[in-house]
Enzyme design. Structure first.
Site, short mmCIF file in Angstrom:
data_model
loop_
_atom_site.label_atom_id
_atom_site.label_comp_id
_atom_site.label_asym_id
_atom_site.label_seq_id
_atom_site.Cartn_x
_atom_site.Cartn_y
_atom_site.Cartn_z
N GLU A 1 1.68 -11.53 5.54
CA GLU A 1 0.73 -10.78 6.36
C GLU A 1 1.18 -11.14 7.84
O GLU A 1 1.09 -12.23 8.48
CB GLU A 1 -0.76 -11.29 6.32
CG GLU A 1 -1.41 -11.19 4.93
CD GLU A 1 -1.82 -9.74 4.67
OE1 GLU A 1 -1.50 -8.75 5.38
OE2 GLU A 1 -2.45 -9.65 3.64
N GLU B 1 -1.21 0.34 8.21
CA GLU B 1 -0.61 -0.74 7.41
C GLU B 1 0.39 -0.19 6.58
O GLU B 1 1.63 -0.87 6.53
CB GLU B 1 -1.42 -1.78 6.56
CG GLU B 1 -1.18 -2.73 5.87
CD GLU B 1 -1.77 -3.78 4.99
OE1 GLU B 1 -1.32 -4.54 4.62
OE2 GLU B 1 -3.01 -3.17 4.85
N HIS C 1 0.68 -1.16 0.22
CA HIS C 1 -0.06 0.13 -0.07
C HIS C 1 0.84 1.16 -0.10
O HIS C 1 2.05 1.41 -0.21
CB HIS C 1 -1.09 -0.25 1.08
CG HIS C 1 -1.85 -1.35 1.30
ND1 HIS C 1 -2.80 -1.54 0.20
CD2 HIS C 1 -1.68 -2.33 2.02
CE1 HIS C 1 -3.19 -2.92 0.48
NE2 HIS C 1 -2.52 -3.24 1.52
N HIS D 1 2.89 -7.09 4.44
CA HIS D 1 1.60 -6.64 4.66
C HIS D 1 1.25 -6.75 6.31
O HIS D 1 1.94 -7.68 6.83
CB HIS D 1 0.70 -7.23 3.87
CG HIS D 1 0.57 -6.72 2.42
ND1 HIS D 1 -0.18 -5.89 1.64
CD2 HIS D 1 1.54 -7.17 1.35
CE1 HIS D 1 0.01 -5.69 0.45
NE2 HIS D 1 1.02 -6.42 0.23
#
Length: 335
Positions: free
Chosen positions: A299, A162, A125, A217
């Site tokens: 993640e 994040e 992101h 992430h």
């Protein structure tokens, strides 16, 4: 709490590994252990996961102060709100940036075991994606269909984003890998107004001829869902996507990162994805579908769970996370 043993793989002359089973034990409270096992085969030293277990919750250290930012609306990994503009940007909006890596940290590299290796690190992101909803909502080709350029990502309830987490961990990974002589290429370094789009993230790794690539992430799931998981590319062929050359090496990369992540952080594999293995295979992510180099996503935890959030917002824990990821990459490249 006690740490499990981690016997190292010994090598015969010529680099062939003797068969050995490596047990990676997690540090978890109340004597509950999460683990991943590999069988190191003699034919080329390839490792395959043979067992994994325990969704026990990891212990944690207190949260550091999170930056002030409102959490994104979340269904896990939210898209920015606003109308989608499939195919191309809306009239008057900026054209998508061309594929190019972030300004590289290209100072002299020390001699080390990773000299000559190239690693692509993809911080998930972008902290400013929410300011560019039209651009990130436009759809891009992911090989087997179309998907939004990027999303805003998630955040902790206190507003730690994040995108901030992923960039911080990426910087730490870069420092660790460069110290071993690797050239590290970023998809972005916080310098862009938004994105890059998922197809460009894949293209940057491909153009760099990366020996390994990892996208960093943190998840946004329900309270009580805890732990990390590594996402592997599915076997996908269609349109611009053909993952058949990278499925095997990407899985090898992923299981090594998962094992070292357990050992370094003490976190258990996810208790809600991957059946306790810490591994998940997906065919709907453009960053994996379009990659021509071994690539995985990780993640690192669930930002919406208070216990995981306390870890993710703690700088000392993020250093452990970076160490585990870097060690997994090193193990893969040295294998």
């Amino acid at each position: 709490m006690s740490k499990g043993s981690f016997p190292r793989v010994t090598r015969r002359p010529g680099g062939i590994r003797r068969p050995v089973v490596v047990a990676v034990a997690a540090l978890v409270p109340a004597g509950l252990a999460g683990w991943l096992l590999w069988d190191a085969e003699a034919d080329g030293g390839k490792k395959a996961p043979v067992a994994a277990a325990s969704s026990a919750s990891p212990g944690g250290s207190p949260s550091s102060q999170a930056p002030s930012r409102q959490p994104s609306p979340s269904d896990g990994k939210p898209s920015a709100s606003g109308p989608s503009a499939p195919g191309s940007p809306a009239p008057g909006s900026p054209a998508p940036p061309s594929a190019s890596p972030a300004a590289a940290d290209d100072g002299p590299l020390p001699d080390g075991p990773l000299k000559g290796k190239v690693v692509l690190v993809d911080p998930g992101h972008n902290i400013r994606n929410s300011e560019h909803t039209t651009e990130i909502n436009r759809s891009v080709d992911i090989g087997t269909g179309r998907k939004e350029c990027d999303t805003t990502g998630t955040s902790t309830d206190a507003g730690y984003a994040e995108a901030t987490f992923s960039l911080d961990v990426a910087h730490r990974i870069r420092t660790l890998l460069r110290a071993q002589g690797a050239k590290v290429v970023f998809t972005h370094d916080g310098e862009r107004p938004y994105g890059p789009c998922v197809d460009e993230r894949a293209a940057i790794g491909n153009q760099a001829h990366a020996d390994a690539a990892v996208s960093v992430h943190a998840d946004g799931s329900a309270v009580g869902n805890r732990g990390f998981h590594v996402i592997l590319p599915a076997s996908v062929k269609g349109g611009r996507a053909d993952t058949s050359p990278i499925v095997g090496p990407s899985k090898d990369l992923g299981v090594r990162i998962a094992g070292h992540f357990v050992r370094s952080t003490g976190s258990a594999p996810s208790n809600y994805i991957g059946g306790g293995t810490g591994l998940d295979t997906r065919g709907d992510l453009g960053g994996l579908n379009l990659s021509t180099v071994p690539k995985v996503f990780i993640e690192c935890g669930n930002m919406r769970d208070p216990q995981d959030a306390a870890l993710l917002t703690d700088g000392a824990w993020r250093q452990k996370a970076a160490q585990g990821i870097a060690d997994g990459i090193t193990d893969f490249l040295d294998g």
